[in-house]
Structure formats: C-alpha cells, structure tokens
Design a protein around this motif. Structure first.
Motif, PDB file in Angstrom:
ATOM      1  N   ASP A  20       0.819  -1.211   0.000  1.00 32.58           N
ATOM      2  CA  ASP A  20       0.000   0.000   0.000  1.00 32.58           C
ATOM      3  C   ASP A  20       0.858   1.268   0.000  1.00 32.58           C
ATOM      4  O   ASP A  20       0.377   2.345   0.305  1.00 32.58           O
ATOM      5  CB  ASP A  20      -0.997  -0.006   1.159  1.00 32.58           C
ATOM      6  CG  ASP A  20      -0.320  -0.149   2.512  1.00 32.58           C
ATOM      7  OD1 ASP A  20       0.913  -0.006   2.571  1.00 32.58           O
ATOM      8  OD2 ASP A  20      -1.020  -0.416   3.501  1.00 32.58           O
ATOM      9  N   LYS A  28       0.867  -2.371  -4.941  1.00 31.85           N
ATOM     10  CA  LYS A  28      -0.089  -3.470  -5.080  1.00 31.85           C
ATOM     11  C   LYS A  28      -0.830  -3.420  -6.418  1.00 31.85           C
ATOM     12  O   LYS A  28      -1.437  -4.406  -6.822  1.00 31.85           O
ATOM     13  CB  LYS A  28      -1.087  -3.449  -3.922  1.00 31.85           C
ATOM     14  CG  LYS A  28      -1.979  -2.235  -3.940  1.00 31.85           C
ATOM     15  CD  LYS A  28      -3.006  -2.265  -2.830  1.00 31.85           C
ATOM     16  CE  LYS A  28      -3.809  -0.977  -2.903  1.00 31.85           C
ATOM     17  NZ  LYS A  28      -4.394  -0.593  -1.645  1.00 31.85           N
ATOM     18  N   ASP A  29      -0.777  -2.278  -7.121  1.00 29.35           N
ATOM     19  CA  ASP A  29      -1.475  -2.161  -8.408  1.00 29.35           C
ATOM     20  C   ASP A  29      -0.612  -2.589  -9.592  1.00 29.35           C
ATOM     21  O   ASP A  29      -1.038  -2.455 -10.735  1.00 29.35           O
ATOM     22  CB  ASP A  29      -1.922  -0.705  -8.624  1.00 29.35           C
ATOM     23  CG  ASP A  29      -2.952  -0.275  -7.594  1.00 29.35           C
ATOM     24  OD1 ASP A  29      -3.643  -1.161  -7.069  1.00 29.35           O
ATOM     25  OD2 ASP A  29      -3.061   0.934  -7.314  1.00 29.35           O
TER      26      ASP A  29
END
Lengths: 324, 257
Positions: B92, B150-151
């Motif tokens: 994150d 995380k993307d």
C-alpha cells in the motif's frame, strides 16, 4: 492545489479554528475541547495500529495513566500544568514501553489478549490504589492556568488545547514521512522485507508502542483538565474500542483520518441522542460497516476521490491538447 | 580476508534436513548462480545466510566476521541484501516509498529532528527522494514511481524488489529468481543490471534462477544443490556436463525418444 490556493485555504481554516468557537454555546465549546482531546488520542493509536500494524485494546489505559499522572503532578506535586502535561505523557510512554517489551514478541490474537490483560491490570490498580487515585469514586481535576490566569471557561481552555493538538498533529505528520514512519508502514506490510533492509523490527515496534502511549497520555492529561473530573469507568474496554472506531471510521494509517474519525465519532452521540439506548448497536454497526465497505475509512475515500478527479482532469487535458 | 564463506552449513526443519554440510566461498565482484531442482534447498540457503532461519551447524563468515546466529536486520546492515522469490513488497506504499525505505538505512531514524520538522531533516528528505528517483530511473521504473505497488504486475514488482534491495547498497546481494514472471526482454534487462552491478560497483551476486539460459549467460560460476547437499560447483560449461547434475535434473533411467 497551487501554493496561493493552499495559503488561502489554510488561513481560512485558521480563522475558523480561532474565531469559530466564539459563535458556539458553552456546551458546544466543551464538546469541541473533547474533540481536540480525542484527536490527539486517535492520532497516537493510528500510528501504532494504522501504520505499525499493532493491535491495541488498552489505549484507554494510557489515557487513564496520563490523566492521573498529569492531575496528580499538577494538583498534589504543584507542578505548573503545562509541565505536568508532558510529564504525564512521559509516564504513559514509559508504561507503553513496559507493555511493548512483551508485546513485540506477539502478534494478532495473542497481542490483543495481552493488551486486554494490561487494561485489566490498570483498572485494578486504579481501584486498589484508592488513596492516590480516589478509587471508584474518581478524582477532581483542577483547571489549568496560563501565566497565572485560571482557564475557568471552556472557551479559555480551548486555545491552549488547540495549540497542543496542532503541535501533536504536526509531529505525527512529520513522523509519518520520516524514516521511522516509513519503517512503521514497512513492518506492517512485510516484516520479512523490512528486516532484509536492515530495519530492527523489535525496536521499531517498541517505538510505536511508546509513541502511541505518549499521545494517549497527553490526551488523557488534557481530558482531565477539560472534564474537570476523572471517572475510572471512562477508561474501560469500551473506551478502547471507541478509540479503534475513531481510526477505522476516519482512516487507518492517515493523520487526516485520525482527525476526521475523532471529530465525527465524538460529535455522534449528540446527533444520536434520541437513540441513546441503542448507542452500542450504532457504534458496532458503524465499525462493521466501515471494515467491510470502506476499510480505508473516510480519509481513504477522500484520497480516492481526489485521485479520480486528478485523473479525469488529466484525461480532459490530454483530449484537449492537439498533440494527442 | 574472506569475503563470504559458508562452511559446513546445516539447516533442519524438524526432521527434514534442508541443507546438509554445504560449503561455499565467494570472492568480491563475482556473479554466482545457485541452481538445483525444486526443494533442493536454494531458498533455505538464502534464508540461513540472512539470518531468517536458524543455522543448526556450521558457520557463515562475511568480511571476516561470523554472522550466523545474528538477527536478520544486523546481517542486512553489515551489507547483505536479498530479494524474494514471491515478492515481499510494501503493497500500500508507492514504488518510490518502497525504494526510500531501502535508502533510509543510511539516513538513520533521527526521531526528534524528524518530529519537529527541522530544516535539516527536510533537506535530507529531499535528497533521499531525489536519490530514489534516480535509482528508479536507472532501473527503468521511473514511470511507476507514484503508483501503489499493489497495483503493479508481478514482473514489475520483481524489479521494484531489486531496486529496493539496491537502495540499501549491499556488498553481497542474494537474488531469489529475479527474472520469474518476466518477458525475455525484461529478463535481459535484469541480466544487464546484474552485470553492471558486479562490474562497476563490485557487488557480489548469488542468483537463484530456474531459467537456465539466463543463468548460463549471467553467472561466472555455478553451484548446484540437490536434496540439501552441494553436488557440483564450477564454471557453467563444466557444471552443465557434470553427470551428477544431469542425473539430478533428468533422473537416471534412460529416456526413450
């Protein structure tokens, strides 16, 4: 936001914070002080839980320790209040480090249990040491003074409390974007990666427990001054759960989230006065709803909105430009 | 002074022997490949060296000091970095922050000056950010610096993991399958990065890799583990011809076409 816009918004906020309370009734002024106190308390817990990822169900115990220590140092030892307050915070911080020593070896469920144990021990000590703490009957907390002038009204107390709150928020924000704050986020995300980068996990967790307890302690000292009375019932498990609701609703891991959560949840009972007997139900429902539908809280939702807005603006700009 | 040596290294998980008496000596600036079939003990070796799992017997020496038995963060601070087979990224956080955490080791924690937001700290933060951006640019990750980790897809995260490990400026870097999940072109870029690390900065590399083409091209020397034991060591060509290695990978019974 362009720099002039930012200056404008900041000064508008300052004017509102400084002049706004004059327009409120005394009860609302009192409530506003409580909001500020809860913001400090929530900010500490958010560093520990939201950033460092350590669950704590005894944050209210550190509030209690700060409240008793500050009040005793002020009323009995006769230290000036504004010295007694940080001293009370330090006493709470020392207790936080004490709890941290066993807690850093544990995680999840076991950590939660240890913190509940700490909460119980604190409650028992408050009751047993009645000669110092007043036991179940509680303790009167005299009003602080500034430069020899007693802060008798809620409005006069508001400004020093606001100053302390802003200072604590400033420090928390700075810590968030410092090596220590990044280490908090790192150990929450992956302890394996954190230690492979040389982060001493145990020491960082201990720092998180200590800092969180300091914030709670300072909040507790101010709480006693604002309310004028320390009632040990206020520091039970329910209070700790409420602190967790602050940061979950506001937004885990975000300083803005601590502010929003504490402000909204502190104001909530006033708006919900008609449903008072269902308040546990309302709070429990809120906690569940946020955890399920909005796990990053209000601050997280606002950040997503802003990002979406910037992206759509960038898209509009891209369509408008001839090179695309 | 010995740069790095594992001597008679043994690691056990309950009854399972993950490593049995493994000896390995590395010199500064060398690129080593660590290969072996699944379950050979490659990752266990990395975990033992970095202090994540306990060494039952034997010793690990790095730049003249014993490091076995020390906690992982101390070993990292002595200059041993690693990446992870299954990426252990700070999900994150942005890619830039991931790299800055690696750089922070050299900055220190400076609690009070950070909390008070002193100008010196601000300058330091700016410097760190610039350094991180430079490193990301060099690793071809500049475009992703503001994206939350995380993307991102696995192949890019492997590179973020490598960039983050490099940010801590290790002297010995243990890479656990650095090219898995990558296209040929991306893998080629990682090979180039590794080469320039060893050549230009004198970083010693120990690379676990399943892609034989990559490792044969990259490594100066290979060490082969099988069932927790070292079965071969030497230059890639020689190891490739070693009958024990062929047996470990392909089995003994003749293959009928």
């Amino acid at each position: 936001m362009s720099p002039p816009q930012r200056v404008l918004i900041l000064s508008a906020c300052m004017v509102l914070l400084l002049a706004g309370p004059w327009l409120l009734g005394t009860y609302q002024q009192y409530l506003l002080n409580l909001v500020l106190v809860n913001i400090i308390i929530a900010t500490g817990l958010n560093l520990l839980t939201g950033n460092a990822g350590q669950i704590s169900l005894c944050h209210s115990s550190f509030v209690a320790i700060g409240a008793y220590a500050t009040t005793l140092l002020y009323a009995n030892v006769r230290l000036p209040f504004w010295l007694a307050l940080p001293a009370g915070g330090l006493v709470a911080a020392a207790c936080g480090a004490l709890l941290g020593l066993p807690a850093i070896r544990l995680a999840g469920f076991y950590l939660a249990l240890v913190t509940i144990g700490f909460l119980e021990v604190t409650q028992i000590l408050v009751h047993e040491l009645a000669s110092v703490t007043g036991g179940v009957r509680g303790m009167l907390a005299p009003r602080p003074s500034v430069a020899g002038r007693l802060l008798a009204t809620d409005l006069s107390l508001y400004y020093p409390v606001l100053a302390v709150t802003l200072g604590m928020l400033y420090a928390a924000r700075n810590l968030r974007y410092s090596p220590l704050g990044r280490a908090f986020d790192a150990i929450r995300n992956s302890e394996a990666a954190a230690q492979a980068l040389g982060i001493p996990i145990a020491r960082i967790k201990l720092a998180a427990f200590t800092i969180a307890a300091f914030y709670a302690g300072v909040g507790g000292g101010l709480y006693a001054a604002v309310v004028g009375f320390i009632d040990p019932v206020e520091f039970g498990l329910w209070a700790s759960v409420r602190h967790i609701i602050f940061i979950v609703v506001g937004g885990l891991g975000s300083v803005t989230g601590s502010v929003l959560g504490a402000a909204i949840i502190t104001g909530l009972p006033e708006w919900l006065r008609r449903f008072q007997e269902y308040s546990d139900f309302v709070y429990g429902g809120l906690l569940l709803a946020f955890l399920v539908f909005m796990p990053r809280g209000i601050a997280g939702a606002l950040a997503d909105l802003r990002r979406g807005w910037h992206r759509s603006r960038a898209r509009v700009a891209a369509i408008g430009s001839p090179s695309q | 002074m010995t740069f790095f040596a594992a001597r008679d290294l043994t690691v056990r998980f309950g009854g399972l022997v993950a490593l049995r008496g493994v000896d390995l000596e590395l010199n500064q600036g060398e690129i080593w490949g660590l290969i072996g079939p699944n379950g050979a003990g490659k990752t266990s070796f990395v975990n033992a060296v970095t202090g994540v799992v306990r060494v039952v017997a034997g010793q690990v020496v790095f730049r003249g000091c014993r490091i076995d038995g020390r906690p992982p963060h101390e070993i990292a601070r002595l200059g041993i970095g690693r990446t992870f087979q299954h990426v252990e990224i700070f999900g994150d956080q942005t890619v830039r922050t991931n790299v800055i955490v690696g750089l922070d080791r050299h900055v220190g924690y400076r609690f009070w000056s950070s909390a008070l937001g002193l100008p010196a700290t601000r300058r330091l933060e700016q410097q760190t950010t610039q350094e991180a951006d430079g490193l990301l640019q060099a690793m071809g990750l500049g475009a992703y610096r503001d994206v939350l980790a995380k993307d991102l897809p696995f192949g890019i995260l492997k590179r973020v993991d490598l960039a983050r490990a490099l940010a801590a400026r290790p002297r010995l870097l243990l890479l656990d399958e650095p090219t898995s999940g990558m296209s040929e072109a991306e893998a080629e870029q990682v090979v180039e990065t590794c080469r320039s690390l060893a050549r230009d900065r004198g970083v010693t590399l120990l690379v676990i890799e399943h892609n034989m083409r990559v490792i044969m091209e990259l490594a100066d020397r290979l060490v082969v583990l099988h069932h927790g034991e070292k079965i071969a060591e030497g230059p890639p060509d020689a190891v490739q011809q070693n009958p024990r290695v062929i047996e470990a990978y392909l089995g003994t019974s003749p293959v009928r076409a």
